[in-house]
Every structure is written in structure tokens, then in C-alpha cells.
Design an enzyme around this catalytic site. Structure first.
Site, PDB file in Angstrom:
ATOM      1  N   ASP A  79       0.860  -1.187   0.000  1.00 47.02           N
ATOM      2  CA  ASP A  79       0.000   0.000   0.000  1.00 47.02           C
ATOM      3  C   ASP A  79       0.890   1.229   0.000  1.00 47.02           C
ATOM      4  O   ASP A  79       1.453   1.591   1.040  1.00 47.02           O
ATOM      5  CB  ASP A  79      -0.893   0.027   1.254  1.00 47.02           C
ATOM      6  CG  ASP A  79      -2.025  -0.974   1.190  1.00 47.02           C
ATOM      7  OD1 ASP A  79      -2.899  -0.820   0.328  1.00 47.02           O
ATOM      8  OD2 ASP A  79      -2.041  -1.915   2.009  1.00 47.02           O
ATOM      9  N   ARG A  87       3.714   2.587   3.142  1.00 49.92           N
ATOM     10  CA  ARG A  87       4.513   1.639   3.938  1.00 49.92           C
ATOM     11  C   ARG A  87       6.012   1.888   3.782  1.00 49.92           C
ATOM     12  O   ARG A  87       6.776   1.713   4.716  1.00 49.92           O
ATOM     13  CB  ARG A  87       4.194   0.202   3.536  1.00 49.92           C
ATOM     14  CG  ARG A  87       2.727  -0.141   3.443  1.00 49.92           C
ATOM     15  CD  ARG A  87       1.952   0.138   4.708  1.00 49.92           C
ATOM     16  NE  ARG A  87       0.552  -0.253   4.537  1.00 49.92           N
ATOM     17  CZ  ARG A  87      -0.426   0.120   5.345  1.00 49.92           C
ATOM     18  NH1 ARG A  87      -0.154   0.911   6.382  1.00 49.92           N
ATOM     19  NH2 ARG A  87      -1.668  -0.287   5.131  1.00 49.92           N
ATOM     20  N   ARG A 146      -7.179  10.787   2.137  1.00 52.88           N
ATOM     21  CA  ARG A 146      -6.682   9.806   1.170  1.00 52.88           C
ATOM     22  C   ARG A 146      -7.261   9.984  -0.233  1.00 52.88           C
ATOM     23  O   ARG A 146      -6.934   9.180  -1.117  1.00 52.88           O
ATOM     24  CB  ARG A 146      -6.982   8.386   1.675  1.00 52.88           C
ATOM     25  CG  ARG A 146      -6.287   8.033   2.975  1.00 52.88           C
ATOM     26  CD  ARG A 146      -6.769   6.699   3.529  1.00 52.88           C
ATOM     27  NE  ARG A 146      -6.501   5.596   2.628  1.00 52.88           N
ATOM     28  CZ  ARG A 146      -6.979   4.368   2.821  1.00 52.88           C
ATOM     29  NH1 ARG A 146      -7.763   4.111   3.870  1.00 52.88           N
ATOM     30  NH2 ARG A 146      -6.704   3.397   1.964  1.00 52.88           N
ATOM     31  N   LYS A 176      -9.105   1.475  -6.072  1.00 53.92           N
ATOM     32  CA  LYS A 176      -9.931   1.102  -4.924  1.00 53.92           C
ATOM     33  C   LYS A 176     -10.728   2.308  -4.421  1.00 53.92           C
ATOM     34  O   LYS A 176     -10.412   3.447  -4.778  1.00 53.92           O
ATOM     35  CB  LYS A 176      -9.048   0.532  -3.812  1.00 53.92           C
ATOM     36  CG  LYS A 176      -7.977   1.506  -3.268  1.00 53.92           C
ATOM     37  CD  LYS A 176      -7.040   0.799  -2.303  1.00 53.92           C
ATOM     38  CE  LYS A 176      -6.045   1.769  -1.693  1.00 53.92           C
ATOM     39  NZ  LYS A 176      -5.069   1.107  -0.810  1.00 53.92           N
ATOM     40  N   HIS A 177     -11.814   2.121  -3.642  1.00 55.26           N
ATOM     41  CA  HIS A 177     -12.414   0.891  -3.137  1.00 55.26           C
ATOM     42  C   HIS A 177     -13.814   0.789  -3.715  1.00 55.26           C
ATOM     43  O   HIS A 177     -14.728   1.455  -3.209  1.00 55.26           O
ATOM     44  CB  HIS A 177     -12.507   0.902  -1.619  1.00 55.26           C
ATOM     45  CG  HIS A 177     -11.235   1.228  -0.903  1.00 55.26           C
ATOM     46  ND1 HIS A 177     -10.732   2.517  -0.773  1.00 55.26           N
ATOM     47  CD2 HIS A 177     -10.344   0.419  -0.259  1.00 55.26           C
ATOM     48  CE1 HIS A 177      -9.613   2.494  -0.070  1.00 55.26           C
ATOM     49  NE2 HIS A 177      -9.340   1.244   0.246  1.00 55.26           N
ATOM     50  N   HIS A 189     -12.234  -1.243   9.052  1.00 58.76           N
ATOM     51  CA  HIS A 189     -11.288  -2.016   9.853  1.00 58.76           C
ATOM     52  C   HIS A 189     -11.905  -2.387  11.193  1.00 58.76           C
ATOM     53  O   HIS A 189     -11.539  -3.403  11.798  1.00 58.76           O
ATOM     54  CB  HIS A 189     -10.011  -1.207  10.120  1.00 58.76           C
ATOM     55  CG  HIS A 189      -9.149  -1.015   8.924  1.00 58.76           C
ATOM     56  ND1 HIS A 189      -9.362  -0.017   8.001  1.00 58.76           N
ATOM     57  CD2 HIS A 189      -8.055  -1.693   8.492  1.00 58.76           C
ATOM     58  CE1 HIS A 189      -8.440  -0.084   7.060  1.00 58.76           C
ATOM     59  NE2 HIS A 189      -7.630  -1.089   7.328  1.00 58.76           N
ATOM     60  N   ASP A 261     -10.984  -6.390  -0.282  1.00 59.64           N
ATOM     61  CA  ASP A 261     -10.122  -5.724   0.683  1.00 59.64           C
ATOM     62  C   ASP A 261      -9.739  -6.779   1.718  1.00 59.64           C
ATOM     63  O   ASP A 261     -10.156  -7.955   1.629  1.00 59.64           O
ATOM     64  CB  ASP A 261     -10.861  -4.530   1.309  1.00 59.64           C
ATOM     65  CG  ASP A 261      -9.912  -3.467   1.863  1.00 59.64           C
ATOM     66  OD1 ASP A 261      -8.729  -3.788   2.116  1.00 59.64           O
ATOM     67  OD2 ASP A 261     -10.346  -2.322   2.063  1.00 59.64           O
TER      68      ASP A 261
END
Length: 328
Positions: A79, A87, A146, A176-177, A189, A261
């Protein structure tokens, strides 16, 4: 690279798994994931990353071991959206403000090109980006930091520039998404968000950037875990035949690779056997699961049973995955 018919059933099923792992080197468990579960790809997180040199060494070891097992090349994914979801850190180029600051075609191209060159250079061949979610004017949601700025048309234009520049450098892009989470305030999440926006409104806004990306040849798309009650009151998007088979593949005509996901998220309230069956019945190609557990084995076993029951649709899904690997 082996063709579909040259792969065993276990190897075919493994291509449909994209998994996370623990550690920063080729451990015994990683070997097991490749040689026994025969996974088609891995995804790296901060826990797997120490330095660019270490990532390159790990990626090379992963690909070398997969080749020694007679398997197709692995997807090695990350990601790297920029901003709050990135990351890989310095010494790679950091885009601290992420997509909200990519407000011109030139800025989007610079991000995509730079990120593609740097990710490819350390062994990645897949980036879970760009985000094509649309945030309505004046709305403060979970995706606020984002998303690209502007109207749906702007999001589509900027996203396609990132997508194209990543792929020009050998890094597959995963948009995405789908079908869009820019209107949500709850984090999948942690819980299962529901969105009651009328379908016509989604078509006129949220789905536009995805349609633009599909028309531009998007290689892969990631589904959201949101439940869109005006489309499917029972299943969230990642497990929904109405959304994937009906809307994404049917109405919008998308025939590329579709993945869930992370199935570890709290939005997935069913057990893994049920999730695997829904993935298969929904015409989803790849199950993404990011934290090592016995659910990896459960997914593989259930997908194998479904493949034996529905060999035709299984062959189409694996064919899509192998075709995407041919690109890299």
C-alpha cells in the site's frame, strides 16, 4: 510461465490468495505459504520492512523460491498511496500530503512515475493505489486524507494518471475501493459500515472515476467492505454477487482482476468458509487476507471445493490472474 491447464488444482487455487506474513526474510512459514499453499502473491506492511535493500533481498528471495517450486511469479504488493498510507518511507521519496495534494495532472504523473520507479527498484510489482473514492463537498469522512481533490471527473482524471505512470514503470495498479467509500464515516477495519445512498446517486458520482479507470484499461480493482443497502441489503460489496457480478462485471463491463479488501477487517462478520463461498459466487478473483492465521488454510480448502463444483468460473478467474502476471 505455466498455463492454466499446466497448473495443478492446488496451484490454481493458490493463485487466488494474496496474503500477509510475519518477518523480514524468507522464513519457514513463508516457504510453506509458497510451496504448500502455493499462494499467488504476498503483501508487505511496515512489520516486514526495514530498508530498501532488505525489501529487495526479500522480494528476490520470494520470487526465486516460487520459481524453484514451479509456480508463476508472485504478486509482491504494498500500500503506497502517499500521505497517511505509505509503507515505504525515506530514503524513498515521501509524499507527505498524499492524494489531496495531487491536484494537477502533472502532480499526479510525478507521484505515479516516481513511486513506480522506486517500488519496482526494490522488487514490488503491485501497488494498492490509487484511491478513486469521491468525497462530497463539505463532507468530512473516513477517507478525507486519502482522496484526490475535486469533482468525480477530476478524481477519475488524476487517478488514471497515477495508474498509467505506475504501470509504465512495471508496477501493477489496483484502483480502490469499488464502488466507493468516500461518503462513509465509519472505518471498516473496526465495524461494518452501511451506506443507504440511492443507486442513481452513486452512478452519477461515486462510480464515475472507476468507469474512467476501466475505460483506460485498469488492471485490477479492490472492493470495499461497505454494505450498500440500495444495491444489496445482505452482503457487503466484497462478498456481493449483486455488486460484483451484477454491477461491476455486468453493467459496467469490467473484465479485469477483482480482489477483496483485507478479509481480516471487522466488517467481515461471517466465517471464512462463508466468505470464501461468497467470493467464488460473486465472481471475485483474489482473496486478500493480511494477517497470518489458520484462516489461510480455510480459504484455500473452501475455494478448492468451490473450484471442483464450478470449474468453469474458476478457470476464468485464474485465467484473469495469469494474464495479469503476463503483463509483468
Amino acid at each position: 510461465m505455466k498455463t492454466f491447464s499446466e497448473l495443478t488444482l492446488d496451484e490454481q487455487v493458490g493463485q487466488r490468495l494474496l496474503v500477509g506474513f510475519d518477518g523480514t526474510e524468507l522464513t519457514g512459514d513463508l516457504r510453506y505459504l509458497i510451496d504448500t499453499l502455493k499462494v499467488g502473491g504476498v503483501i508487505l506492511f511496515t512489520r516486514n520492512i526495514e530498508s530498501p535493500e532488505q525489501v529487495k533481498e526479500l522480494a528476490d528471495a520470494l520470487q526465486g523460491y516460487a520459481a524453484s517450486c514451479g509456480l508463476p511469479p508472485l504478486f509482491v504488493a504494498v500500500d503506497q498511496e502517499g500521505g497517511v498510507v505509505a509503507r515505504m518511507k525515506e530514503p524513498l521519496t515521501v509524499f507527505p500530503e498524499g492524494a489531496p495534494a495531487l491536484n494537477t495532472v502533472e502532480a499526479a504523473q510525478h507521484f505515479g512515475r516516481t513511486t513506480g520507479i522506486e517500488l519496482s527498484g526494490v522488487g514490488f510489482n503491485m501497488d494498492m493505489a490509487p484511491v478513486l473514492d469521491v468525497q462530497p463537498d463539505g463532507f468530512s469522512g473516513v477517507m478525507e486524507k486519502r482522496v484526490f481533490p475535486g469533482a468525480p471527473e477530476d478524481v477519475g482524471t488524476l487517478g488514471v494518471q497515477v495508474m498509467a505512470c505506475l504501470e509504465a514503470e512495471g508496477v501493477l495498479s489496483v484502483v480502490k475501493h469499488f464502488p466507493g467509500i468516500g461518503r462513509t464515516t465509519l472505518d471498516s477495519h473496526l465495524t461494518l459500515p452501511e451506506l443507504d445512498t440511492p443507486f442513481a446517486e452513486l452512478m452519477g458520482a461515486d462510480l464515475l472515476p472507476f468507469d474512467t479507470a476501466f475505460q483506460a484499461g485498469a488492471s485490477a480493482v479492490m472492493l470495499s467492505h461497505i454494505r450498500y443497502t440500495d444495491i444489496d441489503r445482505e452482503w457487503n460489496a466484497s462478498l456481493s454477487p449483486e455488486i460484483v457480478k451484477g454491477l461491476l462485471r455486468g453493467r459496467m463491463g469490467y473484465n479485469g482482476v477483482v480482489m477483496t479488501d483485507d478479509l481480516d477487517m471487522k466488517a467481515i462478520t461471517c466465517d471464512m468458509e462463508t466468505a470464501a463461498r461468497q467470493i467464488f459466487l460473486s465472481d471475485v478473483d483474489i482473496a486478500l487476507i493480511c494477517h497470518r492465521s489458520d484462516r489461510y488454510e480455510t480459504l484455500a480448502e473452501t475455494l478448492k471445493a468451490m473450484a471442483e463444483k464450478f470449474p468453469g468460473s474458476h478457470a476464468i478467474s485464474v485465467g484473469r490472474i495469469l494474464a495479469l502476471k503476463e503483463k509483468i
